[in-house]
Design an enzyme around this catalytic site. Sequence first.
Site, PDB file in Angstrom:
ATOM      1  N   LYS A 158     -15.946   0.390 -28.136  1.00 26.55           N
ATOM      2  CA  LYS A 158     -14.933  -0.035 -27.520  1.00 26.55           C
ATOM      3  C   LYS A 158     -14.036  -1.047 -28.459  1.00 26.55           C
ATOM      4  O   LYS A 158     -14.793  -1.815 -29.396  1.00 26.55           O
ATOM      5  CB  LYS A 158     -15.417  -1.154 -26.307  1.00 26.55           C
ATOM      6  CG  LYS A 158     -14.436  -1.722 -25.371  1.00 26.55           C
ATOM      7  CD  LYS A 158     -15.371  -2.543 -24.282  1.00 26.55           C
ATOM      8  CE  LYS A 158     -14.532  -3.059 -23.281  1.00 26.55           C
ATOM      9  NZ  LYS A 158     -15.379  -3.622 -22.209  1.00 26.55           N
ATOM     10  N   SER A 204     -13.664  -2.266 -17.925  1.00 26.16           N
ATOM     11  CA  SER A 204     -12.709  -2.269 -19.244  1.00 26.16           C
ATOM     12  C   SER A 204     -13.232  -1.535 -20.072  1.00 26.16           C
ATOM     13  O   SER A 204     -12.425  -1.086 -21.162  1.00 26.16           O
ATOM     14  CB  SER A 204     -12.393  -3.511 -19.495  1.00 26.16           C
ATOM     15  OG  SER A 204     -13.836  -3.904 -20.105  1.00 26.16           O
ATOM     16  N   SER A 233     -17.794  -3.785 -16.123  1.00 25.42           N
ATOM     17  CA  SER A 233     -17.014  -3.031 -17.096  1.00 25.42           C
ATOM     18  C   SER A 233     -17.883  -2.035 -17.635  1.00 25.42           C
ATOM     19  O   SER A 233     -17.185  -1.233 -18.515  1.00 25.42           O
ATOM     20  CB  SER A 233     -16.386  -3.896 -18.139  1.00 25.42           C
ATOM     21  OG  SER A 233     -15.309  -4.665 -17.503  1.00 25.42           O
TER      22      SER A 233
END
Length: 558
Positions: free
Chosen positions: A195, A267, A291
Site C-alpha cells: 500500500k 482503504s 481498511s
Amino acid sequence: MKKLLPALLLGAACFAAGAFVARPTAPDEITVPMLRTAQQLFGLNFSDAQLDSTRRNLSGYRDSYEALRKVALPNSVAPAVGFDPRPLRLRQAQLSDGGSAGRLPEPGKVKLPANRDDLAFYTVRQLGELLRFKLITSEDLTRFCLTRLKKYDPQLHCVITLTEDLAYQQARQADAEIQAGKYRGPLHGIPFGVKDLFSAKGYKTTWGSGPFKEQILDEDAAVVERLRAAGAVLCAKLTLGELAQGDVWFGGKTRTPWDVAKGSSGSSAGSASAVAAGLLPFAIGTETLGSIISPSTACGITGLRPTYGRVSRAGAMALSWTMDKAGPLARSAEDCAIVLAALTAAGPDARDPATMLAPNRFEYAFGTSVKKLRVGYIKKAFDQDYPTKANDLATLEVLRKLGVELVPLELPALSPGMLRFILTAEGAAAFDDLTRSGRDGQMVLQNRSAWPNTFRSSRFIPAVEYLQAQRVRSLLIEQMDAQLKGFDCYIAPTFSASLVLTNLTGHPAMALPNGLTAAGLPTTITFMGQLYEEGKLLALAKAYQDATSFDEKHPPLQ
C-alpha cells in the site's frame, strides 16, 4: 472602565464559585456564527461554508460526549494511551535478535500448470515450492506479475507506482541465491506489493493524496525491509483512498475485479484488488477501522489484521497512532501466516514503540487440533436479518462438522461507536499542517464525510473529551478481556459491531471468503482471536479453508 471592572470581577467570582455548570435543558443548536466565534480561540480561519459542513459533524460529536459522560470513571482508570520515555538509543539496546517462527504443514507436490496464466492464482506456498525446486525462476515470475499489473491496471486503477527496476534486481538476486543453495524460506523470490503509505527508497510515497503525490521519503518502511530480508520481490506500490480513507485517490477510483463498475472499498484498495485479480500473490495493507477487512470482502480474498503492535509501522503514514495496524492480504490463511512470520521474525522494532508491547513473536500453530479450540460466536448478530446471513450460517455449520464446538458469546456492554472520534482526533493532529495551510483543498473528495471536513471538525474536539474517551477505552479493553476469558477465537458477521470494537481493543481479525451474493459478488465472514494469538486464529481459518473452496475462487477477468 472603572464601572466595567466590578462587573468583570463579579463574573470571574461567579465562575470560580461554580456558576459554570451543565444546563439541564437541551443544548443549543450549533450554528455558523457560534463556530465562527469559537474558532478564534484556536487561531483558525475556516470559511462560513466550511463551518456549515463542520457543524453537522459537531452535533454527532456532542452526542458522543453525552454518552461518554454517563460512563462511571473512577480516578484509577487510566487512558488507553501508551507512552515510552526511553530515547531510541536505549530502546535499541533492549531489542532481541528474533527467532524461529515454528513449522509450516507439508505443502504436497506442486507442478507448473499446463496453462501458464493459471500461475496468477497459485498461492504463495505453491509458488514458493516451484521456486525452491527451480521449476520456475523468480525473474520469470516477476515478469509474469509485472505484465499482468500493466495489463489490468487500466481497468482496476490499483497501481500508483511500478518498482520495475528494483523488482528485477531483487528477482535476479533471489535466483542466484536459490541456485547457490542459499534458500531463505517460502517468500524467497515471491513478488508482492505494498500500500502506498509505506515508504520505499527511490520511489514516491504518495499516501494516495494530491498534496503528497510528488513526495519521496528517503527510507524503506519496516515491512519493506523485513520482506526483503525474507527474499521477497517488491513489484508495486498500490493504491489507497486518499490518506487511508475509501477507494478514491488522486488518480481515480480503485475497482474490484469482480465488477469493475464497483469500487474495491478501502482503504487498502489496491492491495486487495491486485491480489484478487491475480496480479500479485500477496500485498501489505493497513487497517485503522476496517481498511483490511472491508476491501478483502469487496475483492473476495483473505485479509489478516494482526494484533495492534504485532507488525512495525515504521516508515508508514500515521493516521491514528493508537489504532493503526499493518497486515497481509493474500489468497489463504496459510499465506497470511507465512507473510506474518516474515514481518515479525526480527522481533520488536525500536522505531515503533507499539511493537515493544508484544510478549512473544508470532509462531505457527497449524498443528493445533481445532476440536480442542474453544470458539465463540456472536449469536445475537447471527440471529438478525442481514444480506449475507445464509453464507454465514453455512460457515458455522462447516465448523461444527469439523468438530468445533461453537459457544454463544456476548460482546461488552459498552458501545464502541461513541469512541470513534479517537481516530478523527488523532488524524486531525497527524494532518494538522495540511488543514491549517489550506492544502486540503487539493484533495479529491470534499464532501461532509471526507477527510478535509472531518479534520476541520475534529479541531473542535476538546482535549478533556479525547482523554475521557481513552479512559472509557481502557474500560472497554478490560470488559473485552473478561468476555473472552476461556475462548481461543470467536466469529461474527463481517460488518458487525465487532469491526469497530476489535479495532479499538487491538484484537486480531481475519476476513475469510465464504460465498457469493445473488449478484455474483464475494462475501466474507470474520474470525477474531485473542491478543497475540494469531497462531490459533490462523489454524482455525486454515481448517475452514481446507474444508471449503471459497478461497480458491477468482473473478472472471475480461
